[in-house]
Design a protein around this motif. Structure first.
Motif, PDB file in Angstrom:
ATOM      1  N   ASP A 109      48.427  25.975  80.785  1.00  0.00           N
ATOM      2  CA  ASP A 109      49.215  25.394  81.865  1.00  0.00           C
ATOM      3  C   ASP A 109      50.273  26.379  82.371  1.00  0.00           C
ATOM      4  OD1 ASP A 109      47.834  23.021  81.923  1.00  0.00           O
ATOM      5  OD2 ASP A 109      49.310  21.889  80.765  1.00  0.00           O
ATOM      6  N   ALA A 110      50.865  27.141  81.456  1.00  0.00           N
ATOM      7  CA  ALA A 110      51.841  28.148  81.868  1.00  0.00           C
ATOM      8  C   ALA A 110      51.198  29.150  82.816  1.00  0.00           C
ATOM      9  CB  ALA A 110      52.411  28.855  80.644  1.00  0.00           C
ATOM     10  N   MET A 111      49.962  29.551  82.513  1.00  0.00           N
ATOM     11  CA  MET A 111      49.236  30.444  83.402  1.00  0.00           C
ATOM     12  C   MET A 111      49.044  29.789  84.769  1.00  0.00           C
ATOM     13  SD  MET A 111      45.385  32.031  82.950  1.00  0.00           S
ATOM     14  CE  MET A 111      44.584  30.468  83.336  1.00  0.00           C
ATOM     15  N   GLY A 112      48.635  28.527  84.767  1.00  0.00           N
ATOM     16  CA  GLY A 112      48.419  27.814  86.018  1.00  0.00           C
ATOM     17  C   GLY A 112      49.691  27.661  86.837  1.00  0.00           C
ATOM     18  N   PHE A 113      50.824  27.493  86.169  1.00  0.00           N
ATOM     19  CA  PHE A 113      52.105  27.374  86.851  1.00  0.00           C
ATOM     20  C   PHE A 113      52.723  28.733  87.179  1.00  0.00           C
ATOM     21  CE2 PHE A 113      52.147  23.039  84.948  1.00  0.00           C
ATOM     22  CZ  PHE A 113      52.392  22.319  86.108  1.00  0.00           C
ATOM     23  N   GLY A 114      52.009  29.810  86.856  1.00  0.00           N
ATOM     24  CA  GLY A 114      52.497  31.144  87.188  1.00  0.00           C
ATOM     25  C   GLY A 114      53.607  31.643  86.292  1.00  0.00           C
ATOM     26  N   LYS A 115      53.603  31.231  85.019  1.00  0.00           N
ATOM     27  CA  LYS A 115      54.680  31.593  84.102  1.00  0.00           C
ATOM     28  C   LYS A 115      54.279  32.698  83.126  1.00  0.00           C
ATOM     29  CE  LYS A 115      57.163  28.584  86.150  1.00  0.00           C
ATOM     30  NZ  LYS A 115      58.268  28.990  87.048  1.00  0.00           N
ATOM     31  N   THR A 116      53.372  33.535  83.535  1.00  0.00           N
ATOM     32  CA  THR A 116      53.005  34.789  82.862  1.00  0.00           C
ATOM     33  C   THR A 116      53.056  34.713  81.337  1.00  0.00           C
ATOM     34  OG1 THR A 116      55.270  35.569  83.234  1.00  0.00           O
ATOM     35  CG2 THR A 116      53.588  36.316  84.772  1.00  0.00           C
ATOM     36  N   PRO A 117      52.119  34.028  80.696  1.00  0.00           N
ATOM     37  CA  PRO A 117      52.172  33.840  79.245  1.00  0.00           C
ATOM     38  C   PRO A 117      52.163  35.163  78.471  1.00  0.00           C
ATOM     39  CG  PRO A 117      50.536  32.408  80.238  1.00  0.00           C
ATOM     40  CD  PRO A 117      50.960  33.364  81.305  1.00  0.00           C
ATOM     41  N   ILE A 118      52.904  35.172  77.389  1.00  0.00           N
ATOM     42  CA  ILE A 118      52.916  36.271  76.421  1.00  0.00           C
ATOM     43  C   ILE A 118      52.382  35.681  75.122  1.00  0.00           C
ATOM     44  CG2 ILE A 118      54.316  38.019  75.263  1.00  0.00           C
ATOM     45  CD1 ILE A 118      56.480  37.457  77.444  1.00  0.00           C
ATOM     46  N   VAL A 119      51.192  36.104  74.689  1.00  0.00           N
ATOM     47  CA  VAL A 119      50.528  35.446  73.556  1.00  0.00           C
ATOM     48  C   VAL A 119      49.837  36.472  72.667  1.00  0.00           C
ATOM     49  CG1 VAL A 119      50.125  33.318  74.875  1.00  0.00           C
ATOM     50  CG2 VAL A 119      48.346  35.083  74.796  1.00  0.00           C
ATOM     51  N   THR A 120      49.464  36.023  71.484  1.00  0.00           N
ATOM     52  CA  THR A 120      48.696  36.854  70.550  1.00  0.00           C
ATOM     53  C   THR A 120      47.313  37.132  71.124  1.00  0.00           C
ATOM     54  OG1 THR A 120      49.794  35.518  68.847  1.00  0.00           O
ATOM     55  CG2 THR A 120      48.111  37.081  68.110  1.00  0.00           C
ATOM     56  N   ASN A 121      46.879  38.364  71.039  1.00  0.00           N
ATOM     57  CA  ASN A 121      45.568  38.755  71.588  1.00  0.00           C
ATOM     58  C   ASN A 121      44.459  38.375  70.606  1.00  0.00           C
ATOM     59  OD1 ASN A 121      43.601  39.865  73.196  1.00  0.00           O
ATOM     60  ND2 ASN A 121      44.025  41.987  72.609  1.00  0.00           N
ATOM     61  N   CYS A 122      44.156  37.080  70.543  1.00  0.00           N
ATOM     62  CA  CYS A 122      43.209  36.598  69.536  1.00  0.00           C
ATOM     63  C   CYS A 122      42.600  35.272  69.953  1.00  0.00           C
ATOM     64  CB  CYS A 122      43.914  36.428  68.184  1.00  0.00           C
ATOM     65  SG  CYS A 122      45.077  35.026  68.133  1.00  0.00           S
ATOM     66  N   SER A 123      41.602  34.847  69.217  1.00  0.00           N
ATOM     67  CA  SER A 123      40.987  33.519  69.252  1.00  0.00           C
ATOM     68  C   SER A 123      40.781  32.999  70.679  1.00  0.00           C
ATOM     69  CB  SER A 123      41.792  32.548  68.383  1.00  0.00           C
ATOM     70  OG  SER A 123      43.151  32.488  68.746  1.00  0.00           O
ATOM     71  N   GLY A 124      41.098  31.718  70.907  1.00  0.00           N
ATOM     72  CA  GLY A 124      40.796  31.098  72.184  1.00  0.00           C
ATOM     73  C   GLY A 124      41.577  31.626  73.362  1.00  0.00           C
ATOM     74  N   TYR A 125      42.747  32.228  73.113  1.00  0.00           N
ATOM     75  CA  TYR A 125      43.518  32.809  74.215  1.00  0.00           C
ATOM     76  C   TYR A 125      42.666  33.762  75.048  1.00  0.00           C
ATOM     77  CZ  TYR A 125      47.950  31.571  71.744  1.00  0.00           C
ATOM     78  OH  TYR A 125      49.007  30.941  71.137  1.00  0.00           O
ATOM     79  N   LYS A 126      41.795  34.517  74.377  1.00  0.00           N
ATOM     80  CA  LYS A 126      41.066  35.600  75.041  1.00  0.00           C
ATOM     81  C   LYS A 126      40.032  35.087  76.033  1.00  0.00           C
ATOM     82  CE  LYS A 126      39.952  39.059  72.281  1.00  0.00           C
ATOM     83  NZ  LYS A 126      39.475  39.797  71.083  1.00  0.00           N
ATOM     84  N   ASP A 127      39.697  33.792  75.973  1.00  0.00           N
ATOM     85  CA  ASP A 127      38.702  33.245  76.891  1.00  0.00           C
ATOM     86  C   ASP A 127      39.267  32.939  78.272  1.00  0.00           C
ATOM     87  OD1 ASP A 127      37.105  33.292  74.557  1.00  0.00           O
ATOM     88  OD2 ASP A 127      35.956  31.572  75.270  1.00  0.00           O
ATOM     89  N   TYR A 128      40.598  32.871  78.397  1.00  0.00           N
ATOM     90  CA  TYR A 128      41.153  32.591  79.722  1.00  0.00           C
ATOM     91  C   TYR A 128      42.315  33.502  80.095  1.00  0.00           C
ATOM     92  CZ  TYR A 128      44.494  29.793  76.941  1.00  0.00           C
ATOM     93  OH  TYR A 128      45.411  29.378  76.008  1.00  0.00           O
ATOM     94  N   LEU A 129      42.933  34.158  79.113  1.00  0.00           N
ATOM     95  CA  LEU A 129      44.063  35.032  79.395  1.00  0.00           C
ATOM     96  C   LEU A 129      43.669  36.497  79.288  1.00  0.00           C
ATOM     97  CD1 LEU A 129      47.032  33.256  77.576  1.00  0.00           C
ATOM     98  CD2 LEU A 129      46.926  33.815  80.004  1.00  0.00           C
ATOM     99  N   ASN A 130      44.318  37.320  80.074  1.00  0.00           N
ATOM    100  CA  ASN A 130      44.166  38.772  79.982  1.00  0.00           C
ATOM    101  C   ASN A 130      45.426  39.396  80.565  1.00  0.00           C
ATOM    102  OD1 ASN A 130      43.774  39.036  82.935  1.00  0.00           O
ATOM    103  ND2 ASN A 130      41.762  38.119  82.528  1.00  0.00           N
ATOM    104  N   ASP A 131      45.473  40.711  80.566  1.00  0.00           N
ATOM    105  CA  ASP A 131      46.692  41.386  81.017  1.00  0.00           C
ATOM    106  C   ASP A 131      46.875  41.364  82.524  1.00  0.00           C
ATOM    107  OD1 ASP A 131      47.870  42.113  78.564  1.00  0.00           O
ATOM    108  OD2 ASP A 131      46.445  43.750  78.310  1.00  0.00           O
ATOM    109  N   ASN A 132      45.911  40.821  83.260  1.00  0.00           N
ATOM    110  CA  ASN A 132      46.103  40.651  84.696  1.00  0.00           C
ATOM    111  C   ASN A 132      46.941  39.422  85.022  1.00  0.00           C
ATOM    112  OD1 ASN A 132      44.546  42.922  85.457  1.00  0.00           O
ATOM    113  ND2 ASN A 132      42.661  41.741  85.240  1.00  0.00           N
ATOM    114  N   VAL A 133      46.972  38.457  84.099  1.00  0.00           N
ATOM    115  CA  VAL A 133      47.671  37.198  84.369  1.00  0.00           C
ATOM    116  C   VAL A 133      48.784  36.918  83.370  1.00  0.00           C
ATOM    117  CG1 VAL A 133      45.631  36.210  85.464  1.00  0.00           C
ATOM    118  CG2 VAL A 133      46.006  35.817  83.036  1.00  0.00           C
ATOM    119  N   GLY A 134      48.972  37.785  82.399  1.00  0.00           N
ATOM    120  CA  GLY A 134      50.012  37.609  81.390  1.00  0.00           C
ATOM    121  C   GLY A 134      50.124  38.872  80.553  1.00  0.00           C
TER     122      GLY A 134
END
Length: 379
Positions: free
Chosen positions: A261-286
């Protein structure tokens, strides 16, 4: 095709929200879906109006059943042509749990991220496995939410606000986030960290934060503000709208709805590069933070055989987390560029797109059954 969807969508949890969105996804692409709830708690969560309507439909003549719950509660039913198991898990395996026995009795498994395929195979799951990611109602990201009342405090008005949302449990690794934050920022900077958690009370949480800052010998620790009360979905969306950057140092997440949701709201998530995060997050959006494998230790065990030392999860690199929090704080142009890209990325997980994906999986799995390749065939 008529689908019976059984899940914990009335529990008011992340698992429940995922079930609601899967039901709505299937419905959005014309699948004849009927839903029935399972309850694991006493919360009186009222699901989406459309889900309530689908609950009222009769379940006779359903030929597909989706059991979206913990594997220990799943049971194969020969009255259906196709039995689908759908579940989430966060570590490298669950081989000591016995879950694989329940899953192998089903026709196929649906998991929510690609890392879970490896987790299932390492745990002895032999039936076909398909990935269907979580879905979200894309419209919430285009609505205009007010700022949360707790955040509209004069002391926070001019601050850059990092925020995190999650239970105060070991897997969420709040201590690593606090260490990075206290080491990187000081009271003299216009910065604040808001922690939305379920800690017993604010006084105990303050003591917890103080113990970490004093353990680091930080003289003027940057401010931390705790929200411990339960918030409605709209209040959570207001929290997203009130802050600048979401950060989560978790050892592993099957998905993490707050981070998405933070990604959808444009809040540039900072997260661990692991598990399920990698299926929707990358360095282009956070910002994806470096990590390394570590044996699971100290997580609460609701059931025997899970979250033990036979599994591993991913420990965040605190030095890299500090650096990326600083970059996010100081590089406004880059942060805004990532935020613009984030909304386009979020759309890839709309109800309609995920619904079409899920429908394709059901049809493929049904075809395997009809050609006798079904229940114990490798994908």
């Amino acid at each position: 095709m008529k689908v019976l969807y059984i899940g914990n969508y009335r529990d008011g949890t992340g698992y429940g929200q995922a079930a609601e969105d899967y039901i709505l996804s299937l419905d959005s692409v014309g699948v004849n879906v009927v839903c029935r709830p399972l309850k694991f708690n006493t919360l009186n969560h009222v699901p989406h109006k459309r889900v309530q309507e689908l609950e009222k439909k009769p379940s006779d003549n359903c030929n597909v059943v989706i059991q979206h719950t913990l594997p220990i509660h799943m049971q194969y039913d020969s009255n259906f042509d196709l039995n689908i198991a759908l579940f989430a898990y966060e570590t490298s395996s669950f081989r000591m749990s016995g879950w694989q026995n329940h899953l192998n009795n089903m026709d196929c498994c649906v998991v929510i991220n690609n890392q879970m395929i490896e987790s299932c195979r390492d745990s002895g799951v032999k039936v076909p496995i398909y990935v269907v990611p979580h879905a979200r109602d894309f419209s919430i990201y285009t609505e205009k939410f007010e700022k949360l009342k707790q955040v509209e405090d004069n002391t926070l008005k001019n601050d850059f606000i990092f925020y995190t949302i999650g239970e105060h449990k070991r897997r969420k690794n709040l201590s690593a986030l606090l260490k990075a934050y206290f080491l990187e920022f000081s009271r003299d900077e216009n910065v604040c960290l808001i922690v939305k958690t379920n800690h017993d009370n604010k006084e105990d949480f303050t003591k917890y934060c103080n113990s970490i800052s004093s353990g680091l010998n930080v003289k003027r620790p940057a401010r931390v503000f705790c929200i411990k009360e339960r918030l409605s979905n709209n209040a959570i969306y207001k929290l997203h709208n009130s802050c600048d950057a979401f950060v989560q140092a978790s050892y592993g997440e099957a998905w993490s709805i707050p981070a998405f949701d933070a990604m959808g709201f444009g809040k540039t998530p900072i997260v661990t590069n692991c598990s399920g995060y990698k299926d929707y997050l990358n360095d282009n959006v956070g910002w994806m933070v470096d990590c390394h494998k570590e044996f699971v230790f100290g997580e609460e065990r609701i059931f025997d055989g899970i979250y033990d030392g036979s599994e591993y999860w991913w420990s965040i690199d605190i030095h890299d987390l500090r650096r990326k929090m600083r970059d996010c704080y100081s590089m406004e142009d880059i942060r805004k560029s990532k935020a613009t890209s984030a909304l386009d990325r979020a759309y890839e997980f709309s109800h309609e797109k995920v619904g079409l994906n899920f429908l394709k999986v059901i049809k493929h799995a049904s075809k395997k059954e009809k050609t006798n390749l079904g229940r114990h065939c490798k994908l």
